[in-house]
Motif scaffolding. Structure first.
Motif, PDB file in Angstrom:
ATOM      1  N   ALA A 161       0.837  -1.195   0.000  1.00 59.57           N
ATOM      2  CA  ALA A 161       0.000   0.000   0.000  1.00 59.57           C
ATOM      3  C   ALA A 161       0.875   1.249   0.000  1.00 59.57           C
ATOM      4  O   ALA A 161       1.868   1.317   0.715  1.00 59.57           O
ATOM      5  N   GLU A 162       0.518   2.203  -0.849  1.00 60.35           N
ATOM      6  CA  GLU A 162       1.197   3.495  -0.865  1.00 60.35           C
ATOM      7  C   GLU A 162       0.569   4.429   0.169  1.00 60.35           C
ATOM      8  O   GLU A 162      -0.652   4.554   0.242  1.00 60.35           O
ATOM      9  N   HIS A 163       1.422   5.107   0.943  1.00 57.82           N
ATOM     10  CA  HIS A 163       1.001   6.177   1.844  1.00 57.82           C
ATOM     11  C   HIS A 163       1.813   7.414   1.472  1.00 57.82           C
ATOM     12  O   HIS A 163       2.984   7.299   1.092  1.00 57.82           O
ATOM     13  N   TYR A 164       1.227   8.592   1.612  1.00 58.07           N
ATOM     14  CA  TYR A 164       1.821   9.785   1.005  1.00 58.07           C
ATOM     15  C   TYR A 164       2.470  10.706   2.038  1.00 58.07           C
ATOM     16  O   TYR A 164       1.964  10.888   3.145  1.00 58.07           O
ATOM     17  N   THR A 165       3.610  11.266   1.631  1.00 57.58           N
ATOM     18  CA  THR A 165       4.380  12.158   2.486  1.00 57.58           C
ATOM     19  C   THR A 165       4.757  13.419   1.723  1.00 57.58           C
ATOM     20  O   THR A 165       4.894  13.409   0.501  1.00 57.58           O
ATOM     21  N   LEU A 166       4.927  14.499   2.489  1.00 55.53           N
ATOM     22  CA  LEU A 166       5.548  15.703   1.945  1.00 55.53           C
ATOM     23  C   LEU A 166       7.045  15.532   2.093  1.00 55.53           C
ATOM     24  O   LEU A 166       7.549  15.268   3.189  1.00 55.53           O
ATOM     25  N   VAL A 167       7.767  15.614   1.001  1.00 58.63           N
ATOM     26  CA  VAL A 167       9.224  15.463   1.017  1.00 58.63           C
ATOM     27  C   VAL A 167       9.824  16.857   0.820  1.00 58.63           C
ATOM     28  O   VAL A 167       9.589  17.505  -0.214  1.00 58.63           O
ATOM     29  N   PHE A 174       7.243  23.686   7.131  1.00 56.19           N
ATOM     30  CA  PHE A 174       6.734  22.368   7.491  1.00 56.19           C
ATOM     31  C   PHE A 174       7.835  21.361   7.815  1.00 56.19           C
ATOM     32  O   PHE A 174       7.546  20.222   8.216  1.00 56.19           O
ATOM     33  N   ALA A 175       9.109  21.716   7.643  1.00 55.51           N
ATOM     34  CA  ALA A 175      10.184  20.738   7.838  1.00 55.51           C
ATOM     35  C   ALA A 175      10.256  20.232   9.274  1.00 55.51           C
ATOM     36  O   ALA A 175      10.753  19.121   9.518  1.00 55.51           O
ATOM     37  N   ASP A 176       9.776  21.027  10.236  1.00 58.93           N
ATOM     38  CA  ASP A 176       9.848  20.607  11.632  1.00 58.93           C
ATOM     39  C   ASP A 176       8.536  20.003  12.120  1.00 58.93           C
ATOM     40  O   ASP A 176       8.384  19.731  13.314  1.00 58.93           O
ATOM     41  N   ARG A 177       7.598  19.754  11.215  1.00 64.50           N
ATOM     42  CA  ARG A 177       6.296  19.223  11.602  1.00 64.50           C
ATOM     43  C   ARG A 177       6.313  17.691  11.662  1.00 64.50           C
ATOM     44  O   ARG A 177       7.058  17.029  10.935  1.00 64.50           O
ATOM     45  N   GLU A 178       5.449  17.131  12.498  1.00 67.65           N
ATOM     46  CA  GLU A 178       5.297  15.682  12.566  1.00 67.65           C
ATOM     47  C   GLU A 178       4.300  15.187  11.524  1.00 67.65           C
ATOM     48  O   GLU A 178       4.332  14.022  11.125  1.00 67.65           O
ATOM     49  N   ALA A 179       3.406  16.072  11.095  1.00 71.39           N
ATOM     50  CA  ALA A 179       2.429  15.731  10.059  1.00 71.39           C
ATOM     51  C   ALA A 179       1.902  17.026   9.457  1.00 71.39           C
ATOM     52  O   ALA A 179       1.968  18.089  10.075  1.00 71.39           O
ATOM     53  N   VAL A 180       1.407  16.932   8.237  1.00 68.82           N
ATOM     54  CA  VAL A 180       0.759  18.063   7.574  1.00 68.82           C
ATOM     55  C   VAL A 180      -0.538  17.551   6.960  1.00 68.82           C
ATOM     56  O   VAL A 180      -0.733  16.339   6.807  1.00 68.82           O
ATOM     57  N   THR A 181      -1.421  18.462   6.599  1.00 71.25           N
ATOM     58  CA  THR A 181      -2.674  18.070   5.961  1.00 71.25           C
ATOM     59  C   THR A 181      -2.613  18.365   4.468  1.00 71.25           C
ATOM     60  O   THR A 181      -1.794  19.161   4.009  1.00 71.25           O
ATOM     61  N   PHE A 249      17.733   9.041   1.947  1.00 72.89           N
ATOM     62  CA  PHE A 249      17.977  10.470   2.032  1.00 72.89           C
ATOM     63  C   PHE A 249      19.077  10.827   3.020  1.00 72.89           C
ATOM     64  O   PHE A 249      19.257  10.178   4.045  1.00 72.89           O
ATOM     65  N   ALA A 250      19.781  11.899   2.703  1.00 75.68           N
ATOM     66  CA  ALA A 250      20.672  12.501   3.693  1.00 75.68           C
ATOM     67  C   ALA A 250      19.811  13.145   4.783  1.00 75.68           C
ATOM     68  O   ALA A 250      18.617  13.354   4.628  1.00 75.68           O
ATOM     69  N   LYS A 251      20.445  13.505   5.887  1.00 76.95           N
ATOM     70  CA  LYS A 251      19.708  14.012   7.040  1.00 76.95           C
ATOM     71  C   LYS A 251      18.960  15.308   6.741  1.00 76.95           C
ATOM     72  O   LYS A 251      18.003  15.635   7.433  1.00 76.95           O
ATOM     73  N   GLN A 252      19.402  16.072   5.735  1.00 78.88           N
ATOM     74  CA  GLN A 252      18.769  17.359   5.495  1.00 78.88           C
ATOM     75  C   GLN A 252      17.429  17.258   4.774  1.00 78.88           C
ATOM     76  O   GLN A 252      16.784  18.265   4.522  1.00 78.88           O
ATOM     77  N   ILE A 253      16.994  16.041   4.447  1.00 81.19           N
ATOM     78  CA  ILE A 253      15.705  15.847   3.786  1.00 81.19           C
ATOM     79  C   ILE A 253      14.725  15.236   4.785  1.00 81.19           C
ATOM     80  O   ILE A 253      15.036  14.283   5.474  1.00 81.19           O
ATOM     81  N   ARG A 254      13.536  15.795   4.837  1.00 82.96           N
ATOM     82  CA  ARG A 254      12.503  15.315   5.752  1.00 82.96           C
ATOM     83  C   ARG A 254      11.343  14.709   4.980  1.00 82.96           C
ATOM     84  O   ARG A 254      10.986  15.189   3.911  1.00 82.96           O
ATOM     85  N   MET A 255      10.743  13.672   5.555  1.00 87.28           N
ATOM     86  CA  MET A 255       9.530  13.053   5.027  1.00 87.28           C
ATOM     87  C   MET A 255       8.447  13.211   6.078  1.00 87.28           C
ATOM     88  O   MET A 255       8.554  12.654   7.176  1.00 87.28           O
ATOM     89  N   ILE A 256       7.404  13.967   5.750  1.00 87.20           N
ATOM     90  CA  ILE A 256       6.370  14.292   6.722  1.00 87.20           C
ATOM     91  C   ILE A 256       5.051  13.689   6.269  1.00 87.20           C
ATOM     92  O   ILE A 256       4.576  13.996   5.156  1.00 87.20           O
ATOM     93  N   PRO A 257       4.441  12.815   7.057  1.00 89.90           N
ATOM     94  CA  PRO A 257       3.172  12.195   6.647  1.00 89.90           C
ATOM     95  C   PRO A 257       2.100  13.244   6.362  1.00 89.90           C
ATOM     96  O   PRO A 257       1.998  14.256   7.052  1.00 89.90           O
ATOM     97  N   ILE A 258       1.313  12.986   5.327  1.00 90.21           N
ATOM     98  CA  ILE A 258       0.178  13.846   4.990  1.00 90.21           C
ATOM     99  C   ILE A 258      -1.097  13.178   5.491  1.00 90.21           C
ATOM    100  O   ILE A 258      -1.370  12.016   5.163  1.00 90.21           O
ATOM    101  N   ILE A 259      -1.848  13.913   6.291  1.00 91.38           N
ATOM    102  CA  ILE A 259      -3.043  13.355   6.923  1.00 91.38           C
ATOM    103  C   ILE A 259      -4.270  14.184   6.555  1.00 91.38           C
ATOM    104  O   ILE A 259      -4.188  15.142   5.804  1.00 91.38           O
TER     105      ILE A 259
END
Length: 297
Positions: A161-167, A174-181, A249-259
């Motif tokens: 199953a695919e789940h979507y993230t903001l990269v 939003f880079a410091d967020r735990e989730a975004v909408t 990814f290197a550490k400077q890239i964030r993956m934030i779940p989209i909810i």
């Protein structure tokens, strides 16, 4: 008869006598003669002719359906007899949507461990091309979405199953967020897959449901291109979580779940529906079914 049906399938696919002849490894006059002989044998006109190929007649469309079935069965018989004599060997042609490419080793690696005499070729295609190439015998199996757009008459096995993230890069909104909408994607400078990709249509759909109009400033049919632009810090992207993770990814890239909602779509293996399957396709479907069901949550 089988050879002539294969030439006819090639002509229907290429829609050009010269290209179909080249694809079939014969001269154009030989291909034209074979099609004429097939028409004489069947007693109907199959091709609308003019100064160039103009399409198939209604009878030609019907014969094309039979040709695909007959040629497919003949190939299955040949492969089954070869497997009975020498064991499972041969070559599997696989096409996959871009977001699934990084996941393919989870299928091919254990398969080749069991069947070392089988080789693979893998190409990237959009979902419509995957289904078209299955119909035209250009590939043996495909990996695509199972639950979003019509598949036609295929056998399918869910893989994950695919789940979507903001990269996005560190230091960006939003880079410091735990989730975004999905709604918060309004105004984000996005790079996304091109509109011919089903992943892009899925993302468009979820954004539209959140009232967001999609206005990417960069589009590509390559995930690598998108990821390289995210790395500049000037773009963000929306990607399946498993795709983003696969690139390490290197550490400077964030993956934030989209909810809101946390959307998911099933990706799986598809093959033209027929009984019996070729031994290679049958073994590939068996391998796909053996993958962990945990990937579907």
């Amino acid at each position: 008869m089988i050879d002539k049906l294969e030439f006819f399938i090639a002509l229907a696919r290429e829609r050009h006598f010269g290209r179909a002849a080249e694809e079939s490894g014969i001269s154009q006059p030989s291909l034209s003669a074979a099609i004429r002989q097939l028409e004489d044998q069947l007693g109907v006109v199959l091709v609308v002719r003019g100064s160039r190929f103009q399409g198939l007649t209604p009878e030609g469309q019907r014969v094309l359906e039979w040709a695909r079935r007959i040629v497919g069965d003949a190939r299955t018989m040949r492969e089954e007899m070869r497997a009975a004599k020498t064991g499972l060997s041969g070559h599997i042609r696989l096409a996959a949507i871009p977001t699934a490419l990084a996941m393919i080793p989870r299928l091919t690696e254990p398969f080749q461990a069991k069947h070392p005499d089988v080789t693979f070729s893998v190409v990237s295609r959009n979902s419509l091309q995957v289904l078209s190439q299955l119909d035209n015998f250009e590939i043996d199996a495909g990996i695509t979405y199972l639950d979003n757009e019509p598949l036609g008459r295929v056998t399918s096995v869910p893989l994950y199953a695919e789940h979507y993230t903001l990269v996005t890069a560190e230091g960006t909104p939003f880079a410091d967020r735990e989730a975004v909408t999905w709604k918060e994607m309004n105004g984000v400078r996005l790079c996304l897959l091109t509109p011919d990709m089903q992943n892009r249509r899925i993302i468009n759909q979820h954004l539209a449901e959140a009232g967001v109009t999609v206005k990417p400033t960069l589009e590509s049919n390559s995930m690598v291109v998108l990821l390289s632009h995210v790395g500049t810090g000037q773009w963000a992207s929306i990607m399946p979580r498993n795709v983003a993770k696969s690139f390490g990814f290197a550490k400077q890239i964030r993956m934030i779940p989209i909810i809101e909602p946390e959307a998911s779509h099933i990706v799986g293996l598809v093959a033209t529906h027929r009984e019996p399957f070729t031994p290679l396709v049958s073994a590939l479907l068996y391998q796909a079914r053996s993958l962990s069901a945990a990937d579907l949550v």
